[in-house]
Design a protein around this motif. Structure first.
Motif, PDB file in Angstrom:
ATOM      1  N   LYS A  78     -52.470 -41.709  27.817  1.00  0.00           N
ATOM      2  CA  LYS A  78     -51.122 -41.462  28.337  1.00  0.00           C
ATOM      3  C   LYS A  78     -50.095 -42.154  27.451  1.00  0.00           C
ATOM      4  CE  LYS A  78     -47.772 -40.470  31.165  1.00  0.00           C
ATOM      5  NZ  LYS A  78     -46.721 -40.013  30.283  1.00  0.00           N
ATOM      6  N   GLU A  79     -50.365 -43.405  27.093  1.00  0.00           N
ATOM      7  CA  GLU A  79     -49.451 -44.146  26.209  1.00  0.00           C
ATOM      8  C   GLU A  79     -49.390 -43.496  24.828  1.00  0.00           C
ATOM      9  OE1 GLU A  79     -47.393 -46.751  26.916  1.00  0.00           O
ATOM     10  OE2 GLU A  79     -48.013 -46.416  28.990  1.00  0.00           O
ATOM     11  N   ALA A  80     -50.545 -43.092  24.305  1.00  0.00           N
ATOM     12  CA  ALA A  80     -50.580 -42.435  22.994  1.00  0.00           C
ATOM     13  C   ALA A  80     -49.812 -41.116  23.029  1.00  0.00           C
ATOM     14  CB  ALA A  80     -52.030 -42.206  22.556  1.00  0.00           C
ATOM     15  N   ASP A  81     -49.915 -40.397  24.141  1.00  0.00           N
ATOM     16  CA  ASP A  81     -49.182 -39.141  24.296  1.00  0.00           C
ATOM     17  C   ASP A  81     -47.676 -39.397  24.308  1.00  0.00           C
ATOM     18  OD1 ASP A  81     -49.053 -36.304  24.690  1.00  0.00           O
ATOM     19  OD2 ASP A  81     -48.621 -36.680  26.801  1.00  0.00           O
ATOM     20  N   ASP A  82     -47.253 -40.444  24.993  1.00  0.00           N
ATOM     21  CA  ASP A  82     -45.831 -40.795  25.014  1.00  0.00           C
ATOM     22  C   ASP A  82     -45.340 -41.179  23.613  1.00  0.00           C
ATOM     23  OD1 ASP A  82     -45.768 -40.298  27.714  1.00  0.00           O
ATOM     24  OD2 ASP A  82     -45.730 -42.405  28.318  1.00  0.00           O
ATOM     25  N   ILE A  83     -46.141 -41.913  22.877  1.00  0.00           N
ATOM     26  CA  ILE A  83     -45.777 -42.297  21.512  1.00  0.00           C
ATOM     27  C   ILE A  83     -45.666 -41.061  20.623  1.00  0.00           C
ATOM     28  CG2 ILE A  83     -46.600 -43.498  19.435  1.00  0.00           C
ATOM     29  CD1 ILE A  83     -47.737 -45.651  21.400  1.00  0.00           C
ATOM     30  N   SER A  84     -46.613 -40.125  20.782  1.00  0.00           N
ATOM     31  CA  SER A  84     -46.540 -38.907  19.967  1.00  0.00           C
ATOM     32  C   SER A  84     -45.303 -38.081  20.332  1.00  0.00           C
ATOM     33  CB  SER A  84     -47.820 -38.074  20.082  1.00  0.00           C
ATOM     34  OG  SER A  84     -47.935 -37.480  21.347  1.00  0.00           O
ATOM     35  N   THR A  85     -44.897 -38.091  21.604  1.00  0.00           N
ATOM     36  CA  THR A  85     -43.675 -37.398  22.008  1.00  0.00           C
ATOM     37  C   THR A  85     -42.461 -38.015  21.326  1.00  0.00           C
ATOM     38  OG1 THR A  85     -44.572 -36.712  24.139  1.00  0.00           O
ATOM     39  CG2 THR A  85     -42.182 -36.822  23.975  1.00  0.00           C
ATOM     40  N   VAL A  86     -42.418 -39.339  21.279  1.00  0.00           N
ATOM     41  CA  VAL A  86     -41.306 -40.021  20.607  1.00  0.00           C
ATOM     42  C   VAL A  86     -41.302 -39.670  19.115  1.00  0.00           C
ATOM     43  CG1 VAL A  86     -40.407 -42.292  19.932  1.00  0.00           C
ATOM     44  CG2 VAL A  86     -41.147 -41.889  22.293  1.00  0.00           C
ATOM     45  N   LEU A  87     -42.467 -39.643  18.486  1.00  0.00           N
ATOM     46  CA  LEU A  87     -42.538 -39.309  17.061  1.00  0.00           C
ATOM     47  C   LEU A  87     -42.134 -37.858  16.792  1.00  0.00           C
ATOM     48  CD1 LEU A  87     -45.778 -41.213  16.032  1.00  0.00           C
ATOM     49  CD2 LEU A  87     -43.414 -41.781  15.422  1.00  0.00           C
ATOM     50  N   PHE A  88     -42.567 -36.936  17.646  1.00  0.00           N
ATOM     51  CA  PHE A  88     -42.157 -35.532  17.503  1.00  0.00           C
ATOM     52  C   PHE A  88     -40.641 -35.396  17.690  1.00  0.00           C
ATOM     53  CE2 PHE A  88     -46.620 -34.089  18.313  1.00  0.00           C
ATOM     54  CZ  PHE A  88     -46.726 -33.258  17.214  1.00  0.00           C
ATOM     55  N   THR A  89     -40.077 -36.167  18.621  1.00  0.00           N
ATOM     56  CA  THR A  89     -38.629 -36.143  18.838  1.00  0.00           C
ATOM     57  C   THR A  89     -37.899 -36.654  17.600  1.00  0.00           C
ATOM     58  OG1 THR A  89     -38.994 -36.492  21.202  1.00  0.00           O
ATOM     59  CG2 THR A  89     -36.771 -36.923  20.367  1.00  0.00           C
ATOM     60  N   PHE A  90     -38.397 -37.745  17.026  1.00  0.00           N
ATOM     61  CA  PHE A  90     -37.825 -38.279  15.789  1.00  0.00           C
ATOM     62  C   PHE A  90     -37.882 -37.233  14.686  1.00  0.00           C
ATOM     63  CE2 PHE A  90     -38.952 -40.128  11.657  1.00  0.00           C
ATOM     64  CZ  PHE A  90     -37.767 -40.795  11.353  1.00  0.00           C
ATOM     65  N   GLU A  91     -39.025 -36.592  14.541  1.00  0.00           N
ATOM     66  CA  GLU A  91     -39.211 -35.583  13.493  1.00  0.00           C
ATOM     67  C   GLU A  91     -38.229 -34.431  13.682  1.00  0.00           C
ATOM     68  OE1 GLU A  91     -40.970 -31.833  11.878  1.00  0.00           O
ATOM     69  OE2 GLU A  91     -40.735 -32.356  13.994  1.00  0.00           O
ATOM     70  N   LEU A  92     -38.044 -33.990  14.925  1.00  0.00           N
ATOM     71  CA  LEU A  92     -37.119 -32.900  15.210  1.00  0.00           C
ATOM     72  C   LEU A  92     -35.678 -33.304  14.901  1.00  0.00           C
ATOM     73  CD1 LEU A  92     -36.635 -30.041  16.409  1.00  0.00           C
ATOM     74  CD2 LEU A  92     -36.360 -31.191  18.621  1.00  0.00           C
ATOM     75  N   PHE A  93     -35.258 -34.494  15.337  1.00  0.00           N
ATOM     76  CA  PHE A  93     -33.886 -34.939  15.088  1.00  0.00           C
ATOM     77  C   PHE A  93     -33.604 -35.105  13.604  1.00  0.00           C
ATOM     78  CE2 PHE A  93     -33.390 -36.824  19.584  1.00  0.00           C
ATOM     79  CZ  PHE A  93     -32.826 -35.649  20.034  1.00  0.00           C
ATOM     80  N   VAL A  94     -34.586 -35.586  12.857  1.00  0.00           N
ATOM     81  CA  VAL A  94     -34.386 -35.718  11.412  1.00  0.00           C
ATOM     82  C   VAL A  94     -34.186 -34.343  10.788  1.00  0.00           C
ATOM     83  CG1 VAL A  94     -35.500 -36.355   9.229  1.00  0.00           C
ATOM     84  CG2 VAL A  94     -35.556 -37.935  11.159  1.00  0.00           C
ATOM     85  N   ARG A  95     -34.996 -33.371  11.196  1.00  0.00           N
ATOM     86  CA  ARG A  95     -34.829 -32.010  10.649  1.00  0.00           C
ATOM     87  C   ARG A  95     -33.475 -31.418  11.023  1.00  0.00           C
ATOM     88  NH1 ARG A  95     -38.251 -27.868  12.162  1.00  0.00           N
ATOM     89  NH2 ARG A  95     -39.005 -29.006  13.954  1.00  0.00           N
ATOM     90  N   ILE A  96     -33.032 -31.632  12.260  1.00  0.00           N
ATOM     91  CA  ILE A  96     -31.727 -31.125  12.673  1.00  0.00           C
ATOM     92  C   ILE A  96     -30.619 -31.799  11.864  1.00  0.00           C
ATOM     93  CG2 ILE A  96     -30.058 -31.076  14.581  1.00  0.00           C
ATOM     94  CD1 ILE A  96     -32.491 -30.716  16.469  1.00  0.00           C
ATOM     95  N   PHE A  97     -30.705 -33.111  11.701  1.00  0.00           N
ATOM     96  CA  PHE A  97     -29.705 -33.848  10.929  1.00  0.00           C
ATOM     97  C   PHE A  97     -29.684 -33.379   9.478  1.00  0.00           C
ATOM     98  CE2 PHE A  97     -28.814 -37.373   8.028  1.00  0.00           C
ATOM     99  CZ  PHE A  97     -27.497 -37.640   8.381  1.00  0.00           C
ATOM    100  N   GLU A  98     -30.860 -33.241   8.894  1.00  0.00           N
ATOM    101  CA  GLU A  98     -30.954 -32.857   7.476  1.00  0.00           C
ATOM    102  C   GLU A  98     -30.465 -31.434   7.231  1.00  0.00           C
ATOM    103  OE1 GLU A  98     -31.950 -33.899   4.289  1.00  0.00           O
ATOM    104  OE2 GLU A  98     -31.658 -35.877   5.131  1.00  0.00           O
ATOM    105  N   LYS A  99     -30.835 -30.512   8.098  1.00  0.00           N
ATOM    106  CA  LYS A  99     -30.534 -29.103   7.846  1.00  0.00           C
ATOM    107  C   LYS A  99     -29.196 -28.653   8.405  1.00  0.00           C
ATOM    108  CE  LYS A  99     -34.992 -27.367   6.848  1.00  0.00           C
ATOM    109  NZ  LYS A  99     -35.747 -26.168   6.778  1.00  0.00           N
ATOM    110  N   GLY A 100     -28.683 -29.332   9.391  1.00  0.00           N
ATOM    111  CA  GLY A 100     -27.404 -28.941   9.970  1.00  0.00           C
ATOM    112  C   GLY A 100     -27.480 -27.526  10.539  1.00  0.00           C
ATOM    113  N   TYR A 101     -26.466 -26.706  10.240  1.00  0.00           N
ATOM    114  CA  TYR A 101     -26.417 -25.345  10.784  1.00  0.00           C
ATOM    115  C   TYR A 101     -27.590 -24.489  10.305  1.00  0.00           C
ATOM    116  CZ  TYR A 101     -24.837 -23.370   6.365  1.00  0.00           C
ATOM    117  OH  TYR A 101     -24.775 -22.959   5.064  1.00  0.00           O
TER     118      TYR A 101
END
Length: 123
Positions: free
Chosen positions: A55-78
């Protein structure tokens, strides 16, 4: 600028600012996240080890996937919403949103079970 070793196509619409999210390093990071998350789900399903660990590992992976998504959104913009991969970007966003929602529901249930006060309501 982008990491050393990542080739950048100067004619591409996407030009990296900090992290080249189309480069091989970022791609390997994404595959590692997917592989790790798959192992976590597998171990949860077969009941390997204590369930709280997964459960803890799943929560950590969710945080990492969220980080990965936000970085892609920030980098690519529109471009995140208009490029050829826009359907995959939407799917990734949907999966991350569902995971965050699930994590929030689990946290709220944990607070109720342990008789802890929940977060204050915002009107």
């Amino acid at each position: 600028m982008a990491a050393k070793g990542d080739e950048v196509d100067l004619e591409s619409e996407y030009q990296p600012t900090f992290i080249n999210v189309e480069g091989p390093r970022w791609e390997k990071f994404g595959y590692a996240l997917i592989g790790g998350s798959t192992c976590i789900m597998l171990f949860q399903a077969i009941g390997f080890g204590p369930s709280w660990v997964w459960k803890e590992a799943d929560d950590i992976s969710t945080v990492l996937f969220t980080f990965e998504l936000f970085v892609r959104i920030f980098e690519k913009g529109y471009l995140f919403c208009t490029e050829q991969e826009k359907n995959w970007n939407f799917f990734d966003s949907l999966v991350v949103a569902i995971s965050i929602f699930s994590m929030a529901i689990s946290a709220k249930a944990w607070l109720r079970v342990n008789h802890l006060p929940s977060l204050p309501k915002i009107d």
